[in-house]
Write a protein that holds these residues in place. Structure first.
Motif, PDB file in Angstrom:
ATOM      1  N   TYR A 156       0.835  -1.206   0.000  1.00 30.91           N
ATOM      2  CA  TYR A 156       0.000   0.000   0.000  1.00 30.91           C
ATOM      3  C   TYR A 156       0.874   1.263   0.000  1.00 30.91           C
ATOM      4  O   TYR A 156       0.598   2.231  -0.736  1.00 30.91           O
ATOM      5  CB  TYR A 156      -0.922  -0.020   1.225  1.00 30.91           C
ATOM      6  CG  TYR A 156      -1.833   1.181   1.321  1.00 30.91           C
ATOM      7  CD1 TYR A 156      -3.002   1.266   0.567  1.00 30.91           C
ATOM      8  CD2 TYR A 156      -1.514   2.248   2.165  1.00 30.91           C
ATOM      9  CE1 TYR A 156      -3.832   2.378   0.649  1.00 30.91           C
ATOM     10  CE2 TYR A 156      -2.329   3.367   2.256  1.00 30.91           C
ATOM     11  CZ  TYR A 156      -3.487   3.425   1.496  1.00 30.91           C
ATOM     12  OH  TYR A 156      -4.305   4.531   1.577  1.00 30.91           O
ATOM     13  N   GLN A 159       2.489   1.750  -3.346  1.00 31.38           N
ATOM     14  CA  GLN A 159       1.524   2.152  -4.383  1.00 31.38           C
ATOM     15  C   GLN A 159       1.056   3.599  -4.236  1.00 31.38           C
ATOM     16  O   GLN A 159       0.757   4.254  -5.227  1.00 31.38           O
ATOM     17  CB  GLN A 159       0.302   1.233  -4.324  1.00 31.38           C
ATOM     18  CG  GLN A 159       0.598  -0.197  -4.756  1.00 31.38           C
ATOM     19  CD  GLN A 159      -0.654  -1.066  -4.722  1.00 31.38           C
ATOM     20  OE1 GLN A 159      -1.466  -0.961  -3.798  1.00 31.38           O
ATOM     21  NE2 GLN A 159      -0.806  -1.921  -5.716  1.00 31.38           N
ATOM     22  N   THR A 160       0.994   4.066  -2.993  1.00 30.75           N
ATOM     23  CA  THR A 160       0.378   5.377  -2.777  1.00 30.75           C
ATOM     24  C   THR A 160       1.386   6.498  -2.559  1.00 30.75           C
ATOM     25  O   THR A 160       1.093   7.653  -2.881  1.00 30.75           O
ATOM     26  CB  THR A 160      -0.584   5.323  -1.570  1.00 30.75           C
ATOM     27  OG1 THR A 160       0.145   4.844  -0.425  1.00 30.75           O
ATOM     28  CG2 THR A 160      -1.761   4.407  -1.858  1.00 30.75           C
ATOM     29  N   ASP A 163       4.729   6.811  -7.474  1.00 29.40           N
ATOM     30  CA  ASP A 163       4.028   6.410  -8.698  1.00 29.40           C
ATOM     31  C   ASP A 163       4.994   5.733  -9.665  1.00 29.40           C
ATOM     32  O   ASP A 163       4.790   5.723 -10.868  1.00 29.40           O
ATOM     33  CB  ASP A 163       3.316   7.612  -9.345  1.00 29.40           C
ATOM     34  CG  ASP A 163       4.280   8.720  -9.764  1.00 29.40           C
ATOM     35  OD1 ASP A 163       5.512   8.516  -9.685  1.00 29.40           O
ATOM     36  OD2 ASP A 163       3.793   9.797 -10.157  1.00 29.40           O
ATOM     37  N   LEU A 186      -4.882  -1.278  -8.586  1.00 24.56           N
ATOM     38  CA  LEU A 186      -4.217  -0.021  -8.940  1.00 24.56           C
ATOM     39  C   LEU A 186      -4.229   0.230 -10.450  1.00 24.56           C
ATOM     40  O   LEU A 186      -4.352   1.372 -10.903  1.00 24.56           O
ATOM     41  CB  LEU A 186      -2.775  -0.019  -8.414  1.00 24.56           C
ATOM     42  CG  LEU A 186      -1.991   1.281  -8.575  1.00 24.56           C
ATOM     43  CD1 LEU A 186      -2.619   2.399  -7.745  1.00 24.56           C
ATOM     44  CD2 LEU A 186      -0.539   1.105  -8.181  1.00 24.56           C
ATOM     45  N   ARG A 457       3.365  14.076  -2.369  1.00 25.62           N
ATOM     46  CA  ARG A 457       2.743  12.791  -2.651  1.00 25.62           C
ATOM     47  C   ARG A 457       2.117  12.837  -4.044  1.00 25.62           C
ATOM     48  O   ARG A 457       1.350  13.751  -4.354  1.00 25.62           O
ATOM     49  CB  ARG A 457       1.658  12.581  -1.601  1.00 25.62           C
ATOM     50  CG  ARG A 457       0.997  11.242  -1.605  1.00 25.62           C
ATOM     51  CD  ARG A 457      -0.017  11.234  -0.451  1.00 25.62           C
ATOM     52  NE  ARG A 457      -0.767  10.004  -0.434  1.00 25.62           N
ATOM     53  CZ  ARG A 457      -0.843   9.197   0.622  1.00 25.62           C
ATOM     54  NH1 ARG A 457      -0.222   9.514   1.739  1.00 25.62           N
ATOM     55  NH2 ARG A 457      -1.554   8.090   0.568  1.00 25.62           N
ATOM     56  N   ILE A 460      -3.360  10.425  -6.657  1.00 25.96           N
ATOM     57  CA  ILE A 460      -3.942   9.107  -6.930  1.00 25.96           C
ATOM     58  C   ILE A 460      -5.465   9.254  -6.902  1.00 25.96           C
ATOM     59  O   ILE A 460      -6.008  10.034  -6.114  1.00 25.96           O
ATOM     60  CB  ILE A 460      -3.452   8.064  -5.893  1.00 25.96           C
ATOM     61  CG1 ILE A 460      -3.912   6.661  -6.291  1.00 25.96           C
ATOM     62  CG2 ILE A 460      -3.911   8.414  -4.479  1.00 25.96           C
ATOM     63  CD1 ILE A 460      -3.203   5.556  -5.507  1.00 25.96           C
ATOM     64  N   ARG A 465      -7.652   4.530  -4.343  1.00 26.37           N
ATOM     65  CA  ARG A 465      -6.969   4.501  -3.056  1.00 26.37           C
ATOM     66  C   ARG A 465      -7.849   3.847  -1.997  1.00 26.37           C
ATOM     67  O   ARG A 465      -7.394   3.020  -1.193  1.00 26.37           O
ATOM     68  CB  ARG A 465      -6.580   5.920  -2.630  1.00 26.37           C
ATOM     69  CG  ARG A 465      -5.522   5.950  -1.524  1.00 26.37           C
ATOM     70  CD  ARG A 465      -5.644   7.201  -0.670  1.00 26.37           C
ATOM     71  NE  ARG A 465      -6.984   7.392  -0.149  1.00 26.37           N
ATOM     72  CZ  ARG A 465      -7.539   6.703   0.861  1.00 26.37           C
ATOM     73  NH1 ARG A 465      -6.841   5.741   1.449  1.00 26.37           N
ATOM     74  NH2 ARG A 465      -8.776   6.961   1.256  1.00 26.37           N
TER      75      ARG A 465
END
Lengths: 481, 481
Positions: A156, A159-160, A163, A186, A457, A460, A465
Motif C-alpha cells: 500500500y 503504491q500510494t 508512482d 491499482l 505525494r 492518486i 486509493r
C-alpha cells in the motif's frame, strides 16, 4: 523511460572461458540436479520429461533448459501508474531500485530497528529522486507492524507514496497473490497487468542448488499473472558456493537457468530476469564482504553470461560491508556500482541506502548513493565529438597563457557545461570551515531532511486509493492481525 | 618489476571521433602555435624549420611533430637502486607514485603546513607499501627548509629513505641539474643513468599553449641526460581549457606533442611520457573539481589517444576535492582510480595521499588509497577459467542446500582464495562497537602509525651516502642557505 547506457560493455571472458563455463553449468544440472521444495514445481518438470529423484531433486537435460529459456522475452516493459515512470527492462536500459530487505535503519549515529515510518520515508525519498526508477520493495522491514500482514502495509505504501514501479511480496504464494490483487486494483484489472507487467518479484534461490517452497510459491503466482520474477542465486562464495569465481559462476548459471526454465513451463513467454547476488565471505571474520574485487569480477562476468542467453539481468548495487557512512562505505559502494555500469546491468537493486552488508537501510548512505548514480549516469553518456565541440573559436579567443573563465565560449555555457553535484563539495578549506566543516555524511543528512520536507505525494484517484485501503483492512482482518 | 594490467582496455572513442580529434590538434599547433618561454627551446624549433613568430611563438607543421614523436621509445625501464624495484614504463605496465606537490598535510583532524618531517614520513610510507612503485617527488612541500635548497633535501630523502625510483626537481634547470648530479652519485656515474634512466621529471605545461622558462630549463637538463620527462598539460576545463571535453583533449594533444617533439630534437630517442592532468572547474564555486564524470571520461580518452601515438602515458590517481577523509574523498578517488585501471595508465601520480584538490598530503588518505590500489590490482588480474577452477568436486561434496564453509575444497584454500583487506572491516556491528566503533579513517590512522613503527630504512653504501650528503652540504652553501 529508464536510462539507456550507450557506452561499450566491458567484457572480460574469452570464448574459451565461456565454453568452459558452459560445460560447467550443464554438468551441474544434469549430474547433480537442483532441488525444488514445492511439489507443483516438480510436477511441471516431471510432466516435461525431466528426471525426478526422490520428492524434490530434478536432473535436467541442459538442452531442455535452453529451449525453455529461449521462450523468455529479451526485453519487456514494467509499467508504472505514472506512465512517465514506466521502465524498460533489458537491452541497453538500466533501471535502479532502492535497497531491499534490511531489518535495521541508521540515521546519523543512531542504529535501530526499522519501522513503518522509516519504510514510508525511504519510499518518499525514492519517489523524490529521479535517479531512482523504483523504490524496490522491502526498502526496510516495518518491524512495528504484525509479521503476517505487513506485506499489505508495504505494498500500500509503495503504491500510494510513489508512482514508480515497485516490487512485491515474495514471502509466500498467498502474499504474492495479495500483491497481485492490489496491483490489479491499482492498474484497473487483471488484463491490464497481464498485458504490461506492473510488479516485479525477487525470487532468491536457497543456494546451493535448492529452491524453497515459499519462494517457489511466490514465483508460481507472479509467473501465472505474467509478472516478472528475478531468479537470483544467493551466492556468498565460501558459504553458499565454492571459494572459486568460475565455480560460482557455473552454479549461478545452473540455478538461475533452472528457475527461469520453470517460469517458462508455467507460462511460456512470461517475463523473467536472470538474477545475480554474488560476493564472498571474509574468511577471517566469517562475515559477508561486499564491494570486493571478487564481486566486481563476478558482476562483469554475469553481464556477459546473461547476454549470451538473451536474458535481461539483475546485479550490482551500492553494496558495502561498512558499519557507518565512512570512506569504506563509499569506496565499496562505488567498487560495485561502477562495474554495474560497465556491465550494463538491466535491473539494479540496492542502488541507494545499503549499509552494513544489507542489514541496515541508511538515510545518509541513500544520499551518497544518489550522488554516485547521478555521476555515473553522466559519465556513461557517449561523448559527442564534432567540429563544434572542438571549440576552436575559444582557443582563438583566449590564446596562449590566457584564461578561459571569462571567455565568451565559457560564459555561454557555464550553467550546463559540467556535472553539478548534489552532495560533493569543492569549497576551499576556509569557507568549508566557516560553513561548519561538515563532512559528506553530515551534508547528506541535510539533503535527505530537506528532500522529505519538499516531498509531494503523487496524486492518486481517491476511489482506487479507497479500494486499496479496503483490501488491506479486509485481508489484515482475515490474517488475524 | 611493476604491475602488468592484462585486462582489456576500455576504449570509448570511435574511429570518426579519433579522426576529428586528430584534425583538432593539427589546427591548433599550425594555426595558433605554442609559446616556449626559453630561447634555447625556440632555437631548436627554428633550426628544424618550424615557423617562429615574435620571440616565443612556434607554429608547427603537424607532420614534423609526428616525425619527432615517432623517435621516442614506446616503453623504457626506470631503474631503482634496488634492482627489484626497477619499473617498466609503457605497454601493459602500470606504475604508481605517491601524491606530489602539496603545501599542507592533514593528520587526523589537524591540517597544517607540511614540514621536512612529514616529507620523510611519507617517503617511508611509500617505501613500506609494495603497492607503490615510487614515492614520487615532492610528496609534500618541506616548508621548514629554505626555498632555494630544499630540492636537495628532498632528493636526498628520496634516495636514502627509499630504494624505489623517484622523481626529481623541476623548479628550474639548475635544480634539475642538481637532481641529475645526485642521481649520478647514487647510480655510479653518468653513463649508468644514460644507459638506463633513473629519475623522472614532471614538466607541467603553463596551459593554455605555453611552456614557461623554468620548466623548460628542467626539461632540457633531464632530456640531455636521457632521463624521462612527463610532458603534462595542466588542464582544468573552464580555466586553462574550454568548457568542452573534446576541445580540451585536442589542446592536450597539441601541448603534449609539441613538448615531446622538443625532447626528441634535444636528444632523439630520449624517453618521454605523454602526460595528462585533466579535470574541470566547479563553475559554481570557481574551485577545481576532482573525481568528476568529466575527468573520468577524459582519462579514458587520454589512454586511447596516447596509445595511438605509441607513447607511454601518465594520468589518473586518487584525486578528490574533499576537505577531509570522508565518503566524498573515497568515492571521488575511486571515480578516478578505477578508470585509471580501465585505461591502463602507465605512470600514475597521486596514487596515495591526495586530499583537498591536491593542497593536502594526508596520512589517513594515504592508507585509504593503498587499500584501493590493492583491491584494483587484484581485480584487474585475468580470471583463470579451467576445469580445476570449476571445482565440480566441491559441488559433489556439498550437494543441494549444504554449506561450503567446512568443505574440503574450502579448507584447502581458505587462506589464499580471496582478497584480504588492509583497512576494510567486515566485523559485525556488536563486535565493531566493542572494538571502539572506529570508522575507516580512524583505522587508517592506526595503520600508518604502525607502518612507520615497523619501517626499515633500506641499506645504502655508506660511501655513497656520505658523497650525497657532501653534495647537499656543498650546494646548500653555494645557494646561500
Amino acid at each position: 523511460m529508464s536510462y539507456v547506457n550507450s557506452m561499450p560493455r566491458y567484457e572480460i571472458l574469452s570464448e574459451d572461458a565461456m565454453a568452459t563455463l558452459d560445460k560447467g553449468w550443464r554438468r551441474i544440472v544434469s549430474e547433480l540436479g537442483v532441488e525444488f521444495l514445492l511439489p507443483e514445481a516438480v510436477e511441471y518438470f516431471r510432466a516435461a520429461g525431466q528426471t525426478v529423484e526422490g520428492e524434490n531433486l530434478v536432473k535436467f537435460d541442459p538442452e531442455f533448459i535452453l529451449e525453455q529459456v529461449a521462450k523468455a522475452p529479451r526485453e519487456f516493459d514494467l509499467q508504472a501508474r505514472n506512465p512517465a515512470h514506466t521502465v524498460h527492462v533489458g537491452g541497453d536500459h538500466m533501471a535502479f531500485a532502492s535497497v531491499y530487505g534490511c531489518p535495521f535503519v541508521r540515521v546519523g549515529d543512531e542504529r535501530r530497528d526499522a519501522t513503518m515510518d522509516d519504510f514510508e520515508n525511504l519510499v518518499r525519498l525514492s519517489q523524490a529522486f529521479p535517479e531512482l526508477d523504483s523504490p524496490g520493495g522491502t526498502i526496510c522491514e516495518p518491524n512495528d507492524r504484525p509479521l503476517d500482514s505487513r506485506h499489505l502495509d508495504m505494498v500500500y505504501a509503495l503504491q500510494t507514496l510513489s508512482d514508480k514501479p515497485y516490487m512485491g511480496s515474495v514471502t509466500s504464494g498467498p502474499n504474492a497473490a495479495d500483491t497481485i490483487a492490489m496491483t490489479e486494483i491499482l492498474f484497473g484489472g487483471r488484463e491490464a497487468i497481464e498485458r504490461t507487467p506492473a510488479v516485479m518479484g525477487l525470487i532468491n534461490v536457497n543456494s546451493p542448488l535448492r529452491f524453497d517452497d515459499r519462494m517457489l510459491g511466490a514465483l508460481v503466482e507472479y509467473t501465472k499473472a505474467n509478472q516478472p520474477v528475478i531468479v537470483t542465486p544467493f551466492l556468498l562464495m565460501g558459504a553458499m558456493s565454492p571459494v572459486s569465481i568460475p565455480a560460482t559462476l557455473v552454479q549461478q548459471m545452473a540455478e538461475a537457468l533452472a528457475g527461469i526454465a520453470l517460469t517458462q513451463l508455467i507460462r511460456p513467454g512470461a517475463p523473467v530476469v536472470f538474477g545475480s547476488f554474488l560476493s564472498n565471505t571474509d574468511m577471517q571474520s566469517g562475515s559477508p564482504s561486499f564491494g570486493t574485487p571478487e564481486s566486481a569480477i563476478g558482476l562483469l562476468c554475469t553481464g556477459q553470461i546473461a547476454r549470451s542467453f538473451g536474458l535481461p539481468f539483475r546485479s550490482g548495487g551500492a553494496l558495502n560491508a561498512s558499519q557507518t557512512v565512512d570512506a569504506q562505505a563509499a569506496y565499496e559502494a562505488l567498487m560495485t556500482m561502477l562495474p554495474t555500469f560497465l556491465a550494463g546491468t538491466n535491473w539494479v537493486m540496492h542502488s541507494a541506502g545499503w549499509l552494513e552488508g544489507g542489514l541496515v537501510s541508511c538515510y545518509e548512505k541513500f544520499i551518497v548513493d544518489i550522488e554516485l548514480l547521478r555521476m555515473l549516469k553522466y559519465e556513461f553518456t557517449p561523448l559527442e565529438i564534432d567540429e563544434e565541440s572542438l571549440a576552436f573559436g575559444a582557443h582563438e579567443e583566449v590564446g596562449a597563457g590566457g584564461h578561459f573563465l571569462g571567455a565568451m565560449h565559457t560564459l555561454e555555457r557555464f550553467r550546463e557545461c559540467f556535472y553539478r553535484p548534489l552532495l560533493s563539495s569543492t569549497e576551499n578549506f576556509d569557507r568549508w570551515t566557516r560553513n561548519g566543516g561538515l563532512d559528506a555524511t553530515a551534508r547528506a543528512a541535510n539533503v535527505w531532511r530537506e528532500t522529505l520536507e519538499h516531498y509531494e505525494r503523487p496524486e492518486i484517484d481517491e476511489g482506487v486509493r479507497a479500494q486499496l485501503e479496503e483490501y488491506v483492512i479486509r485481508r489484515r482482518a482475515e490474517l488475524g492481525d
